[in-house]
Design a protein around this motif. Structure first.
Motif, PDB file in Angstrom:
ATOM      1  N   UNK A 287       0.843  -1.196   0.000  1.00  0.00           N
ATOM      2  CA  UNK A 287       0.000   0.000   0.000  1.00  0.00           C
ATOM      3  C   UNK A 287       0.878   1.246   0.000  1.00  0.00           C
ATOM      4  N   UNK A 288       1.579   1.516  -1.080  1.00  0.00           N
ATOM      5  CA  UNK A 288       2.484   2.681  -1.126  1.00  0.00           C
ATOM      6  C   UNK A 288       1.712   3.986  -1.036  1.00  0.00           C
ATOM      7  N   UNK A 289       2.307   4.959  -0.362  1.00  0.00           N
ATOM      8  CA  UNK A 289       1.698   6.285  -0.304  1.00  0.00           C
ATOM      9  C   UNK A 289       0.687   6.482   0.792  1.00  0.00           C
ATOM     10  N   UNK A 290       0.391   5.451   1.579  1.00  0.00           N
ATOM     11  CA  UNK A 290      -0.643   5.604   2.599  1.00  0.00           C
ATOM     12  C   UNK A 290      -0.158   6.391   3.804  1.00  0.00           C
ATOM     13  N   UNK A 291       1.169   6.506   3.990  1.00  0.00           N
ATOM     14  CA  UNK A 291       1.655   7.310   5.108  1.00  0.00           C
ATOM     15  C   UNK A 291       1.199   8.758   4.943  1.00  0.00           C
TER      16      UNK A 291
END
Length: 417
Positions: A287-291
Motif C-alpha cells: 500500500x504505497x503512499x498511505x503514510x
C-alpha cells in the motif's frame, strides 16, 4: 513444576490467575443429602421459599460419585446464619426438612462467581458453580474444532522450526498469521545482533515469507510427531541454556563482546518486534503512499495534543478500512482504502512466551490471539510472571493460548514446566 503430556493440547491462559479455594471468600449454607427421585420437587419448592438471590453462580444440587459407582445428590436448603445453627433455618425450609425427613448439615460455597476457567475448577472442589466465559467473542476461548486445532499445530510447528534454524542456536521465533486466509503475514527470529547492516526504514524490500504446509494426517493419527524437535548441532537443547532467547534473558546481549565491526547490536529486536516490523514493511510495499494519506486525514493539532489523544486515535483508526475476507490483497499492489490497521485481527505464534515489552507491543498492534509453546519463567508477561491480557486499564485485549505438545516431540528441550 513438571508436567507430563502425551498429546497435542491448546490451553487458554486466562487474564487472571486461579485463586485457590482456601483463598476465595466463602459463605455458609445449610444442605442435605436427598433422594434423587425427589430432586426436582425439592428444588422447585426451595427456589420458591429460599431463593439464592446473591449466589446465582452456585448450583443448587451437587452430584457426588461414591465408591462402587453409586451417585449421591445433595441440595442447598438455604443460607446459614452467622451462628451456623440448624434451628435458625426459615420456618418454611424447616417444615420441608421435617416433612421429607432430611438430615441437614452445614458447608461452604464460594461467595463470588469465577472469572476464569481455572478459578471455576477450583471453586467446584468446594461446591459446584457455573462459569460463563468472557463476553468478548474471540474464537478458541471456549475450545477449538479439530480443523482449527490442526491449523494451530501447523503454525506453532513452523515457529519451532524457525526457532531452531537460526545460525546462533535456538532463539525465539514469531509468526504473524492472518486467520481469515490462514496466511503467514510475517515471520522472524530474535535479531538483537546481526552480521548485516540494519534495514533502511524507507526500504520497500519485502520480508521473506515462508509458506506453511499443513501437517500430514499421520501426525495426528497417534497424537505425536517426531519432527518437532529443537536441537543445536544435532544435540538436544536445554531450556535453561537457551541464553540466546531474548525474552528469556533480556540482559544477555549486554554481556557479549562484539567480535567483528560488521556486527551491530539492538536490544529491542526481539522476535515479536522484528515480526511486527516485517509486517509493517509488507504493508508499505502493498500500500504505497498511505503514510501521506494518514497525515492528511488526521489534523496535526490533534496528533500533538496530549489532552485529545482519544479523538486522534479514533480518527486515525477510521482513516482506512480494516482488511476483511473479501477485500484482502493477493500478491499485487492494492489501493489505500483496503490497508489493514496495524495487525488488527491477526494471530501470532511464538516459540517462547513473550516478555512484557513484546506483549505490550502486541497490544498496540491489535493482535487478536497469541499462541506460544514454552513458558518464560524469567520474564513471561502472559502467564508465567505477569498476565498482561487481564489488565483492565488497557484499551485492547487479546486471547492467550499455550500449545502443549507430546513429550517425545520435546525430547531434550526441557520446556515442559
Amino acid at each position: 513444576m513438571g508436567m507430563s503430556n502425551n498429546s497435542w493440547e491448546i490451553i487458554h491462559i486466562s487474564g487472571k490467575p486461579p485463586v485457590q479455594t482456601d483463598q476465595q471468600p466463602t459463605v455458609n449454607v445449610i444442605a442435605s443429602v436427598i433422594d434423587p427421585k425427589c430432586a426436582n420437587t425439592l428444588v422447585r419448592k426451595l427456589n420458591q421459599i429460599a431463593p439464592l438471590e446473591n449466589l446465582r453462580h452456585v448450583k443448587r444440587v451437587r452430584k457426588k460419585y461414591l465408591e462402587g459407582g453409586e451417585t449421591q445428590l445433595s441440595v442447598i436448603l438455604c443460607l446459614a446464619e452467622d451462628d451456623i445453627k440448624l434451628d435458625t433455618m426459615p420456618k418454611d425450609v424447616l417444615q420441608l426438612v421435617n416433612s421429607c425427613q432430611l438430615s441437614a448439615f452445614t458447608t461452604k460455597v464460594c461467595k463470588y462467581a469465577a472469572t476464569s476457567k481455572d478459578e471455576w475448577e477450583e471453586q467446584c472442589k468446594l461446591w459446584p458453580t457455573s462459569f460463563h466465559p468472557p463476553t468478548y467473542n474471540i474464537e478458541g476461548i471456549a475450545g477449538f474444532s479439530a480443523e482449527d486445532s490442526k491449523l494451530v499445530f501447523s503454525f506453532i510447528k513452523f515457529a519451532l522450526e524457525l526457532a531452531r534454524s537460526h545460525s546462533d542456536g535456538v532463539v525465539n521465533a514469531a509468526v504473524v498469521v492472518d486467520p481469515s486466509f490462514n496466511r503467514v503475514i510475517a515471520s522472524a527470529c530474535d535479531g538483537i545482533y546481526s552480521w548485516q547492516a540494519p534495514r533502511d526504514e524507507n526500504s520497500k524490500e519485502m520480508p521473506s515469507l515462508q509458506h506453511v504446509e499443513p501437517l500430514g494426517s499421520n501426525l495426528f493419527a497417534n497424537g505425536s510427531s517426531s519432527s518437532v524437535q529443537l536441537h543445536i548441532n544435532g544435540s538436544p537443547c536445554d531450556l535453561k541454556k537457551n541464553t540466546a532467547v531474548s525474552c528469556l534473558h533480556p540482559q544477555w546481549w549486554s554481556q557479549q563482546q562484539l567480535s567483528s565491526s560488521s556486527c551491530y547490536w539492538h536490544p529491542l529486536r526481539h522476535a515479536a518486534m522484528v515480526a511486527i516490523e516485517d509486517s509493517a514493511a509488507r504493508d508499505r510495499h502493498l500500500y504505497p503512499g498511505t503514510e501521506h494519506y494518514y497525515e492528511k486525514t488526521v489534523p496535526v493539532d490533534l496528533l500533538q495534543s496530549s489532552t485529545m489523544g482519544s479523538p486522534a486515535k479514533k480518527q486515525k483508526t477510521n482513516a482506512t478500512k480494516v482488511m476483511d475476507s473479501e477485500t484482502a490483497p493477493a500478491d499485487h499492489l492494492c489501493s489505500q482504502s483496503t490497508r489493514p490497521y496495524l495487525c488488527t485481527g491477526y494471530d501470532i505464534y511464538l516459540a517462547w512466551e513473550p516478555c512484557i515489552m513484546c506483549a505490550m507491543a502486541l497490544v498496540h498492534q491489535r493482535i487478536r490471539r497469541v499462541f506460544y509453546a514454552f513458558p518464560n519463567p524469567n520474564s513471561g508477561a502472559l502467564g508465567s510472571v505477569q498476565r498482561l491480557q487481564g489488565e483492565k486499564s488497557l484499551n485492547h485485549h487479546y486471547a492467550v493460548f499455550r500449545v502443549m505438545m507430546p513429550d517425545e516431540t520435546l525430547d531434550g528441550v526441557g520446556a515442559s514446566p
